[in-house]
Design an enzyme around this catalytic site. Structure first.
Site, PDB file in Angstrom:
ATOM      1  CB  SER A 176     -30.846 -33.494  -2.042  1.00  0.00           C
ATOM      2  OG  SER A 176     -30.806 -32.353  -2.877  1.00  0.00           O
ATOM      3  CG  ASP A 218     -32.777 -28.871  -2.864  1.00  0.00           C
ATOM      4  OD1 ASP A 218     -33.523 -28.500  -1.938  1.00  0.00           O
ATOM      5  OD2 ASP A 218     -31.928 -29.777  -2.743  1.00  0.00           O
ATOM      6  CG  MET A 261     -31.614 -23.435  -5.115  1.00  0.00           C
ATOM      7  SD  MET A 261     -29.862 -23.711  -4.843  1.00  0.00           S
ATOM      8  CE  MET A 261     -29.924 -25.115  -3.734  1.00  0.00           C
ATOM      9  CG  ASP A 307     -32.540 -29.664   2.873  1.00  0.00           C
ATOM     10  OD1 ASP A 307     -31.512 -30.273   2.560  1.00  0.00           O
ATOM     11  OD2 ASP A 307     -33.215 -28.976   2.080  1.00  0.00           O
ATOM     12  CG  HIS A 349     -35.044 -32.663  -0.865  1.00  0.00           C
ATOM     13  ND1 HIS A 349     -36.052 -32.224  -0.024  1.00  0.00           N
ATOM     14  CD2 HIS A 349     -34.196 -31.619  -0.999  1.00  0.00           C
ATOM     15  CE1 HIS A 349     -35.807 -30.974   0.336  1.00  0.00           C
ATOM     16  NE2 HIS A 349     -34.689 -30.570  -0.252  1.00  0.00           N
ATOM     17  CG  MET A 404     -33.447 -24.537   5.404  1.00  0.00           C
ATOM     18  SD  MET A 404     -33.344 -25.870   4.194  1.00  0.00           S
ATOM     19  CE  MET A 404     -31.597 -25.840   3.757  1.00  0.00           C
ATOM     20  CG  HIS A 430     -36.386 -27.030  -0.136  1.00  0.00           C
ATOM     21  ND1 HIS A 430     -35.092 -27.200   0.320  1.00  0.00           N
ATOM     22  CD2 HIS A 430     -36.803 -25.835   0.383  1.00  0.00           C
ATOM     23  CE1 HIS A 430     -34.741 -26.170   1.072  1.00  0.00           C
ATOM     24  NE2 HIS A 430     -35.762 -25.321   1.128  1.00  0.00           N
ATOM     25  CG  MET A 457     -34.405 -22.892  -1.119  1.00  0.00           C
ATOM     26  SD  MET A 457     -32.924 -23.926  -1.245  1.00  0.00           S
ATOM     27  CE  MET A 457     -33.596 -25.288  -2.203  1.00  0.00           C
TER      28      MET A 457
HETATM   29  C1  DX5 Z   1     -29.502 -26.736   0.175  1.00  0.00           C
HETATM   30  C2  DX5 Z   1     -30.538 -27.716  -0.279  1.00  0.00           C
HETATM   31  C3  DX5 Z   1     -30.297 -29.111   0.163  1.00  0.00           C
HETATM   32  C4  DX5 Z   1     -29.028 -29.740  -0.346  1.00  0.00           C
HETATM   33  C5  DX5 Z   1     -28.506 -30.588   0.758  1.00  0.00           C
HETATM   34  O1  DX5 Z   1     -29.958 -25.455  -0.014  1.00  0.00           O
HETATM   35  O2  DX5 Z   1     -31.828 -27.342   0.181  1.00  0.00           O
HETATM   36  O3  DX5 Z   1     -31.424 -29.954  -0.104  1.00  0.00           O
HETATM   37  O4  DX5 Z   1     -29.213 -30.540  -1.494  1.00  0.00           O
HETATM   38  O5  DX5 Z   1     -27.251 -31.043   0.415  1.00  0.00           O
HETATM   39  P1  DX5 Z   1     -26.305 -31.788   1.439  1.00  0.00           P
HETATM   40  O6  DX5 Z   1     -27.044 -33.020   1.921  1.00  0.00           O
HETATM   41  O7  DX5 Z   1     -25.110 -32.094   0.608  1.00  0.00           O
HETATM   42  O8  DX5 Z   1     -26.022 -30.832   2.574  1.00  0.00           O
HETATM   43 ZN    ZN Z   2     -33.553 -28.821   0.064  1.00  0.00          ZN
END
Ligand code: DX5
Ligand code: ZN
Length: 216
Positions: free
Chosen positions: A8, A35, A37, A175, A33, A137, A66, A68
């Site tokens: 990620s 993310d 948000m 994840d 990956h 998740m 991904h 969110m």
């Molecule tokens: C959290 C993200 C993850 C995050 C995971 O909302 O979707 O992808 O980067 O981080 P770690 O591996 O540190 O839990």
């Molecule tokens: Zn993620």
């Protein structure tokens, strides 16, 4: 088949994105990956299209994006243009999930659906045949570096059953809180892909850490 590793980039050094992208290119990782948000669906804001485009410019492996965000449909086309290969939306953010899945596919991407820790895998029964990926998740989404929620392991087992009962080809990705210990349990339960952020980027040698995850 060995487990797919998707580091990620949320945990990378954003002042050195190109360096960290090259590290992933040259490692045993399979995907990036990414993310996104929006500060509404989750209590945090990460980054948007300019950063995804910058990663895409240097990445030699697929972008596993991904999102969110609320109302994901309005940005599906733009994620395709920015370079997403897999686009994963949240079940909890989609009123018309079937429509959203078709929209992702019609824009040339693989379609994934993510489930928050409180969402039962059975809610996907009627769309599982259309999905390329289900993202479980194992933390509440919003931040890297959180503690793994153990129930995720049972969810992998339940999801595996749902996938085989419906002759689906969907991959199971996990994840949140993935490290060598939780990763091993997840692979044994049937996970196909592992996301790892802080465990990779906070380690002394991220390339070696990716290699160790890949060997699970
Ligand atoms: C959290 C993200 C993850 C995050 C995971 O909302 O979707 O992808 O980067 O981080 P770690 O591996 O540190 O839990
Ligand atoms: Zn993620």
């Amino acid at each position: 088949m060995s487990v797919i590793i998707s580091p990620s980039v949320l945990s990378c050094d954003f002042a050195n994105v190109q360096r960290d992208v090259e590290m992933i290119n040259n490692s045993k990782a399979d995907w990036f990956h990414v993310d996104v948000m929006d500060g509404v669906f989750v209590p945090n804001i990460s980054f948007g299209f300019p950063v995804i485009q910058a990663i895409k410019k240097h990445a030699t492996k697929p972008l596993d994006v991904h999102i969110m965000i609320v109302n994901p449909d309005q940005f599906v086309e733009e994620f395709a243009k920015a370079g997403a290969d897999i686009l994963t939306v949240h079940y909890e953010a989609c009123t018309h999930l079937h429509r959203t899945i078709q929209l992702i596919k019609s824009n040339g991407m693989k379609a994934g659906v993510a489930l928050n820790p409180h969402t039962n895998v059975n809610v996907l029964e009627d769309v599982i045949g259309d999905l390329d990926l289900v993202l479980i998740m194992s933390v509440n989404p919003g931040f890297g570096g959180q503690k793994f929620i153990d129930e995720a392991v049972n969810k992998v087992i339940k999801l595996k059953q749902l996938i085989s009962d419906n002759n689906s080809k969907a991959l199971i990705e996990i994840d949140g809180g993935v490290n060598l210990e939780t990763g091993k349990r997840l692979v044994e339960a049937g996970a196909d892909a592992l996301v790892a952020g802080s465990f990779v980027f906070n380690s002394e040698n991220p390339t070696k850490t990716i290699e160790a995850l890949k060997a699970l």
